[in-house]
Design a protein around this motif. Sequence first.
Motif, PDB file in Angstrom:
ATOM      1  N   ARG A   1      -1.121  -1.962  14.236  1.00  0.00           N
ATOM      2  CA  ARG A   1      -2.515  -2.421  14.284  1.00  0.00           C
ATOM      3  C   ARG A   1      -2.830  -3.486  13.241  1.00  0.00           C
ATOM      4  N   GLY A   2      -1.791  -3.944  12.539  1.00  0.00           N
ATOM      5  CA  GLY A   2      -1.980  -5.051  11.605  1.00  0.00           C
ATOM      6  C   GLY A   2      -2.556  -4.673  10.274  1.00  0.00           C
ATOM      7  N   ALA A   3      -2.577  -3.394   9.938  1.00  0.00           N
ATOM      8  CA  ALA A   3      -3.134  -2.957   8.658  1.00  0.00           C
ATOM      9  C   ALA A   3      -2.202  -3.271   7.495  1.00  0.00           C
ATOM     10  N   ILE A   4      -0.901  -3.324   7.774  1.00  0.00           N
ATOM     11  CA  ILE A   4       0.094  -3.710   6.774  1.00  0.00           C
ATOM     12  C   ILE A   4       1.038  -4.712   7.422  1.00  0.00           C
ATOM     13  N   PRO A   5       1.738  -5.528   6.629  1.00  0.00           N
ATOM     14  CA  PRO A   5       2.637  -6.536   7.208  1.00  0.00           C
ATOM     15  C   PRO A   5       3.780  -5.890   7.987  1.00  0.00           C
ATOM     16  N   PRO A   6       4.320  -6.609   8.975  1.00  0.00           N
ATOM     17  CA  PRO A   6       5.460  -6.076   9.734  1.00  0.00           C
ATOM     18  C   PRO A   6       6.669  -5.810   8.855  1.00  0.00           C
ATOM     19  N   LEU A   7       6.836  -6.619   7.803  1.00  0.00           N
ATOM     20  CA  LEU A   7       7.956  -6.459   6.893  1.00  0.00           C
ATOM     21  C   LEU A   7       7.458  -6.491   5.454  1.00  0.00           C
ATOM     22  N   PRO A   8       8.091  -5.739   4.560  1.00  0.00           N
ATOM     23  CA  PRO A   8       7.773  -5.890   3.139  1.00  0.00           C
ATOM     24  C   PRO A   8       8.128  -7.307   2.681  1.00  0.00           C
ATOM     25  N   VAL A   9       7.520  -7.733   1.593  1.00  0.00           N
ATOM     26  CA  VAL A   9       7.864  -9.031   1.010  1.00  0.00           C
ATOM     27  C   VAL A   9       8.901  -8.783  -0.073  1.00  0.00           C
ATOM     28  N   TRP A  10      10.174  -8.940   0.301  1.00  0.00           N
ATOM     29  CA  TRP A  10      11.244  -8.762  -0.667  1.00  0.00           C
ATOM     30  C   TRP A  10      11.208  -9.933  -1.658  1.00  0.00           C
TER      31      TRP A  10
ATOM     32  N   PRO B   1       0.799  -1.232   0.000  1.00  0.00           N
ATOM     33  CA  PRO B   1       0.000   0.000   0.000  1.00  0.00           C
ATOM     34  C   PRO B   1       0.829   1.277   0.000  1.00  0.00           C
ATOM     35  N   TYR B   2       1.960   1.276   0.721  1.00  0.00           N
ATOM     36  CA  TYR B   2       2.762   2.495   0.789  1.00  0.00           C
ATOM     37  C   TYR B   2       3.506   2.754  -0.510  1.00  0.00           C
ATOM     38  N   LEU B   3       3.803   1.711  -1.290  1.00  0.00           N
ATOM     39  CA  LEU B   3       4.366   1.945  -2.616  1.00  0.00           C
ATOM     40  C   LEU B   3       3.357   2.671  -3.493  1.00  0.00           C
ATOM     41  N   ASP B   4       2.114   2.251  -3.427  1.00  0.00           N
ATOM     42  CA  ASP B   4       1.079   2.914  -4.215  1.00  0.00           C
ATOM     43  C   ASP B   4       0.855   4.357  -3.754  1.00  0.00           C
ATOM     44  N   ARG B   5       0.916   4.556  -2.461  1.00  0.00           N
ATOM     45  CA  ARG B   5       0.600   5.872  -1.912  1.00  0.00           C
ATOM     46  C   ARG B   5       1.700   6.893  -2.170  1.00  0.00           C
ATOM     47  N   TRP B   6       2.978   6.432  -2.151  1.00  0.00           N
ATOM     48  CA  TRP B   6       4.098   7.363  -2.191  1.00  0.00           C
ATOM     49  C   TRP B   6       4.998   7.200  -3.412  1.00  0.00           C
ATOM     50  N   ARG B   7       4.531   6.481  -4.411  1.00  0.00           N
ATOM     51  CA  ARG B   7       5.336   6.287  -5.621  1.00  0.00           C
ATOM     52  C   ARG B   7       5.718   7.653  -6.224  1.00  0.00           C
ATOM     53  N   ASP B   8       7.018   7.785  -6.558  1.00  0.00           N
ATOM     54  CA  ASP B   8       7.562   9.016  -7.150  1.00  0.00           C
ATOM     55  C   ASP B   8       7.489  10.214  -6.207  1.00  0.00           C
ATOM     56  N   GLN B   9       7.353   9.933  -4.903  1.00  0.00           N
ATOM     57  CA  GLN B   9       7.306  11.028  -3.923  1.00  0.00           C
ATOM     58  C   GLN B   9       8.242  10.723  -2.746  1.00  0.00           C
ATOM     59  N   GLU B  10       9.400  10.183  -3.037  1.00  0.00           N
ATOM     60  CA  GLU B  10      10.318   9.784  -1.968  1.00  0.00           C
ATOM     61  C   GLU B  10      10.755  10.978  -1.128  1.00  0.00           C
TER      62      GLU B  10
ATOM     63  N   ALA C   1       7.221  13.536   8.693  1.00  0.00           N
ATOM     64  CA  ALA C   1       7.346  12.712   9.896  1.00  0.00           C
ATOM     65  C   ALA C   1       6.023  12.050  10.256  1.00  0.00           C
ATOM     66  N   GLN C   2       4.920  12.731  10.013  1.00  0.00           N
ATOM     67  CA  GLN C   2       3.617  12.164  10.335  1.00  0.00           C
ATOM     68  C   GLN C   2       3.334  10.930   9.473  1.00  0.00           C
ATOM     69  N   ALA C   3       3.700  10.971   8.195  1.00  0.00           N
ATOM     70  CA  ALA C   3       3.480   9.827   7.314  1.00  0.00           C
ATOM     71  C   ALA C   3       4.313   8.627   7.762  1.00  0.00           C
ATOM     72  N   ARG C   4       5.517   8.909   8.201  1.00  0.00           N
ATOM     73  CA  ARG C   4       6.375   7.803   8.671  1.00  0.00           C
ATOM     74  C   ARG C   4       5.827   7.217   9.969  1.00  0.00           C
ATOM     75  N   GLN C   5       5.251   8.048  10.814  1.00  0.00           N
ATOM     76  CA  GLN C   5       4.628   7.538  12.032  1.00  0.00           C
ATOM     77  C   GLN C   5       3.386   6.728  11.696  1.00  0.00           C
ATOM     78  N   GLU C   6       2.653   7.153  10.677  1.00  0.00           N
ATOM     79  CA  GLU C   6       1.475   6.400  10.252  1.00  0.00           C
ATOM     80  C   GLU C   6       1.863   4.995   9.791  1.00  0.00           C
ATOM     81  N   TYR C   7       3.018   4.878   9.154  1.00  0.00           N
ATOM     82  CA  TYR C   7       3.493   3.551   8.746  1.00  0.00           C
ATOM     83  C   TYR C   7       3.673   2.656   9.972  1.00  0.00           C
TER      84      TYR C   7
END
Length: 329
Positions: A277-286, A249-258, A265-271
């Motif tokens: 809360r389990g909304a996204i996996p603890p780790l990306p799937v490399w 989800p965060y790739l979709d949300r922030w693509r081309d906006q690194e 800082a707020q966006a990083r805290q949201e991650y």
Amino acid sequence: MALSTELTELLGVRHPIVLAPMGGSAGGALAAAVSRAGGLGMVGGGHGERPWLERELAIVAEGTAEPWGVGFLTWGTELDAVERALEFHPAAVMLSFGDPGPFVDRIRRSDAALMVQVTDLDEARRAVEVGADVIVAQGTESGGHGARHGRSTLPFVPLVVDLAAPVPVLAAGGIADGRGVAAALALGAAGALIGTRFQATIEALVAPSIRTAIIEGRGQDTERSAVLDIARGAGWSTDRYTARALSHPYLDRWRDQEAELADDAQARQEYQDDVARGAIPPLPVWAGEAVDLVTDVPSAADLVTDLAAQAEGALTRAGRHRPNDRPRG
């Protein structure tokens, strides 16, 4: 049957197949299983976190009498972690993503071979300069971290082979079956370093959800980006290295906006909150571009055996001699 190459002769293994030292997932049990089957198992030492490292190195040291190794993230590892690893007597130590220089003398004073992973020709020249015994040429198809401005495996490996000769080179990136191993040998490499495929094995230290994602994943759904490292606060040099992962989800949300993400800082805290809360996996799937070829979860030993047999079959079908064959007069 076995494919004899400069790698197998140098390290005393039966097959030119090396487990990528994937941080967190390439633990002692996986490395030991790969080595017992005739490949070179590598523990993913990562940043050199002492409790994890000592536990997993003890497992591999007790689990096999065959050669094995350990890898570290050069930019994030301290010398004392490498020194502690050497006390377990690995056959090889691999350094990746940064200048290997500060660690070379200590490794040289041991019996371990020095392996250096490179992602561009400048890094390859540096690996030769410091006296690497084996160089790993990583193409951009690889899962996990690699060069932001790197090259694909097919053109990159021969360049490194020519530059580094006579130092043996391993191919890495986009290799998930024996045909890929055979292709690496045809490019002049002495073997293949394989990551994504080994994540989907019984012994890998990954969550069942990650195995499932890899089996169901498609190469077209992988993406190389720095977004997830920035969001996680992972500490990587994102100007130099990005990472290939499956859809997130965060790739979709922030693509081309690194840059915007890095300043938010707020966006990083949201991650972090979303992870908690389990909304996204603890780790990306490399996962690398060859993830489509991963369709089951075998034991690591069965996988090594199959990879070796497939590689020999592919070379035979291509009408090529195995590297240890010579025409008879």
